[in-house]
Write a protein that holds these residues in place. Structure first.
Motif, mmCIF file in Angstrom:
data_model
loop_
_atom_site.group_PDB
_atom_site.id
_atom_site.type_symbol
_atom_site.label_atom_id
_atom_site.label_comp_id
_atom_site.label_asym_id
_atom_site.label_seq_id
_atom_site.Cartn_x
_atom_site.Cartn_y
_atom_site.Cartn_z
ATOM 1 N N TYR A 73 -3.592 -2.168 -8.369
ATOM 2 C CA TYR A 73 -2.152 -2.194 -8.611
ATOM 3 C C TYR A 73 -1.432 -3.295 -7.841
ATOM 4 C CZ TYR A 73 -2.503 2.283 -11.039
ATOM 5 O OH TYR A 73 -2.816 3.277 -11.929
ATOM 6 N N CYS A 132 0.272 3.293 -6.503
ATOM 7 C CA CYS A 132 -0.370 4.581 -6.747
ATOM 8 C C CYS A 132 -1.748 4.666 -6.107
ATOM 9 C CB CYS A 132 -0.492 4.765 -8.258
ATOM 10 S SG CYS A 132 -1.483 6.157 -8.786
ATOM 11 N N ARG A 133 -2.521 3.622 -6.219
ATOM 12 C CA ARG A 133 -3.855 3.573 -5.619
ATOM 13 C C ARG A 133 -3.934 2.327 -4.753
ATOM 14 N NH1 ARG A 133 -3.707 7.988 -7.265
ATOM 15 N NH2 ARG A 133 -4.973 9.013 -8.847
ATOM 16 N N THR A 134 -4.586 2.448 -3.598
ATOM 17 C CA THR A 134 -4.648 1.327 -2.662
ATOM 18 C C THR A 134 -5.969 0.569 -2.781
ATOM 19 O OG1 THR A 134 -5.468 2.825 -0.938
ATOM 20 C CG2 THR A 134 -3.092 2.424 -1.020
ATOM 21 N N ASN A 135 -6.587 0.618 -3.973
ATOM 22 C CA ASN A 135 -7.892 -0.026 -4.163
ATOM 23 C C ASN A 135 -7.776 -1.451 -4.686
ATOM 24 O OD1 ASN A 135 -7.058 0.402 -6.768
ATOM 25 N ND2 ASN A 135 -8.646 1.878 -7.288
ATOM 26 N N ARG A 182 -6.743 3.430 -16.959
ATOM 27 C CA ARG A 182 -6.677 3.373 -15.500
ATOM 28 C C ARG A 182 -5.259 3.538 -14.964
ATOM 29 N NH1 ARG A 182 -10.192 -1.357 -12.918
ATOM 30 N NH2 ARG A 182 -9.659 -0.132 -11.062
ATOM 31 N N ARG A 197 -4.183 8.938 -2.466
ATOM 32 C CA ARG A 197 -3.851 7.876 -3.401
ATOM 33 C C ARG A 197 -4.858 6.730 -3.407
ATOM 34 N NH1 ARG A 197 0.148 4.844 -2.776
ATOM 35 N NH2 ARG A 197 0.768 5.242 -0.651
ATOM 36 N N ASN A 198 -5.885 6.783 -2.577
ATOM 37 C CA ASN A 198 -6.790 5.638 -2.529
ATOM 38 C C ASN A 198 -7.974 5.822 -3.449
ATOM 39 O OD1 ASN A 198 -7.992 7.678 -1.134
ATOM 40 N ND2 ASN A 198 -8.239 6.527 0.762
ATOM 41 N N ASP A 224 0.828 -1.216 0.000
ATOM 42 C CA ASP A 224 0.000 0.000 0.000
ATOM 43 C C ASP A 224 0.859 1.262 0.000
ATOM 44 O OD1 ASP A 224 -2.336 -1.375 -0.099
ATOM 45 O OD2 ASP A 224 -2.863 -1.120 2.006
ATOM 46 N N CYS A 267 -1.044 6.672 -12.689
ATOM 47 C CA CYS A 267 0.271 7.110 -12.220
ATOM 48 C C CYS A 267 1.202 7.517 -13.331
ATOM 49 C CB CYS A 267 0.922 6.026 -11.382
ATOM 50 S SG CYS A 267 0.052 5.789 -9.849
#
Length: 435
Positions: free
Chosen positions: A214, A208-211, A240, A434-435, A204, A243
């Motif tokens: 990635y 780039c995104r914590t969803n 998508r 970033r999330n 995390d 980043c």
């Protein structure tokens, strides 16, 4: 340093050093006697991405699983259909120190990539992922190594267990360079091993995104081949790959320029030079930052919209050709006009930035039009010269005022604001959640 033996029926090993520690023990994992190739020739269209795979060559992975990792890379190369018009692929192996096995321009098709993968020997050492990400950021995505510029940069990190160094800072710097970081983690730490993890939640902190887009966690090496399709589809989903967007290539910037009589012809040219100096700091194209301009007096005129010019030189030429209008000063009406004629046509994934330059008090109200623009997602910068009213500049500017509002006594000093405005735009971009 001794490498533990890992028979196919299971493994038990430990490894420590004075500089880092990575311990695994008593994990029973059955591997097949043969490593099967995955046939995944589904069509991957419009997948023009530049890919760097960071593969784990540490001693903790063992020879058998290093071979499984190489087979995974071969399957990915086959599924991607590597080629100069589509995805290009290079590999960096990391252990104590990273090194490039081959770069983006070395191999132009999947067959050659697969042959090169098969010849990669294991480096050994620790799992220094942070060091590897720093290496990739500084050395891999260079034009001399085949980086194509218009293709998103993607770094895919394979990790056996967990890194033996910290990844957060190296990842942040890589993301700010426009690199999309994916993590594929295999066999993470169990409860007894978590005290050995240097940086908890390292995935995390790196992506780039914590969803979950990635990152892919694979419970065992035997299951690695099952995520080939998932990984390929994600790295090829260029819409998508957020980043790859930095503060310099992700905005629609609209300049709202005061052309009133008090400015004068000479000062107006100075204003246009200021506009040009800001514009040329950005990466300009149809898919990167786009520039538009409005000139106003009592009336408003669209000088050019976001879709008019798609190269930096065309934008700079268009700015130079703007003719001074002369008239009154209706700044509020100009903001409303820019909202309608420029920012209503902004792309959904673009940051909307308005930079308004004026030298006097407006004859109409600026507060309501500015508030409406802010509510519609426009980040507003106000630049006042000479007789501009401080209260109006603050109303126009997005909060906090001190970061979005500027004032100077003389037109000739406008140039001083260029680096501050660029820096503030970038600071704001990099501080987004970033999330």
């Amino acid at each position: 340093m001794q490498q533990a033996q890992k028979p196919c029926s299971g493994y038990s090993y430990s490894w420590t050093s004075s500089q880092g520690q990575k311990i695994k023990s008593n994990k029973q994992q059955k591997y097949p006697s043969q490593i099967f190739s995955v046939s995944l020739l589904f069509p991957v269209s419009d997948c023009k991405v530049d890919l760097s795979f960071l593969i784990d060559g540490s001693w903790s992975i063992g020879k058998r699983r290093f071979q499984i990792q190489k087979q995974f890379l071969s399957d990915v190369a086959q599924a991607l259909d590597v080629g100069v018009a589509g995805p290009l692929m290079g590999i960096v192996q990391y252990g104590d120190d990273p090194s490039t096995e081959f770069n983006l321009k070395t191999h132009a098709n999947s067959r050659d990539v697969k042959n090169a993968i098969e010849k990669i020997p294991q480096k050994g050492g620790r799992s220094n992922v942070g060091k590897a990400l720093s290496f990739v950021n500084k050395n891999f995505f260079l034009d001399s190594n085949g980086n194509r510029g218009g293709a998103p940069n993607v770094a895919i990190v394979l990790v056996d267990g967990w890194p033996t160094d910290k990844v957060e800072e190296a990842s942040r710097l890589a993301r700010e360079s426009g690199i999309n970081i994916f993590f594929v983690t295999i066999e993470g730490a169990d409860e007894n091993e978590k005290q050995n993890v240097i940086e908890p939640n390292f995935v995390d902190k790196a992506v780039c995104r914590t969803n979950g887009f990635y990152s892919i966690n694979v419970p065992s090496w035997f299951n690695l081949r099952k995520v080939v399709q998932t990984l390929v589809k994600r790295v090829c989903d260029t819409d998508r790959l957020a980043c790859s967007k930095t503060c310099l290539n992700s905005a629609d910037i609209g300049f709202v320029i005061d052309g009133s009589s008090s400015v004068g012809t000479g000062n107006f040219r100075t204003v246009l030079q200021f506009v040009a100096n800001i514009s040329k700091e950005f990466e300009i194209s149809d898919t990167d930052t786009r520039i538009g301009a409005v000139q106003y007096t009592y009336e408003q005129r669209l000088e050019f919209g976001f879709d008019k010019h798609s190269t930096k030189q065309d934008v700079l030429n268009a700015i130079k050709q703007i003719n001074y209008w002369s008239g009154g000063t209706s700044t509020g009406a100009a903001i409303s006009y820019a909202s309608e004629q420029l920012f209503s046509k902004s792309k959904p994934n673009k940051r909307k930035i308005m930079i308004l330059i004026t030298d006097g008090r407006s004859y109409d109200d600026v507060r309501v039009p500015a508030m409406t623009a802010h509510q519609n997602g426009v980040i507003s910068y106000s630049v006042g010269i000479a007789w501009a009213a401080q209260d109006e500049l603050e109303s126009i500017a997005t909060d906090p005022d001190e970061e979005h509002s500027f004032f100077v006594d003389e037109f000739d000093y406008l140039y001083k604001f260029v680096p501050r405005i660029i820096q503030n735009i970038c600071t704001e971009f990099n501080s987004q959640p970033r999330n």
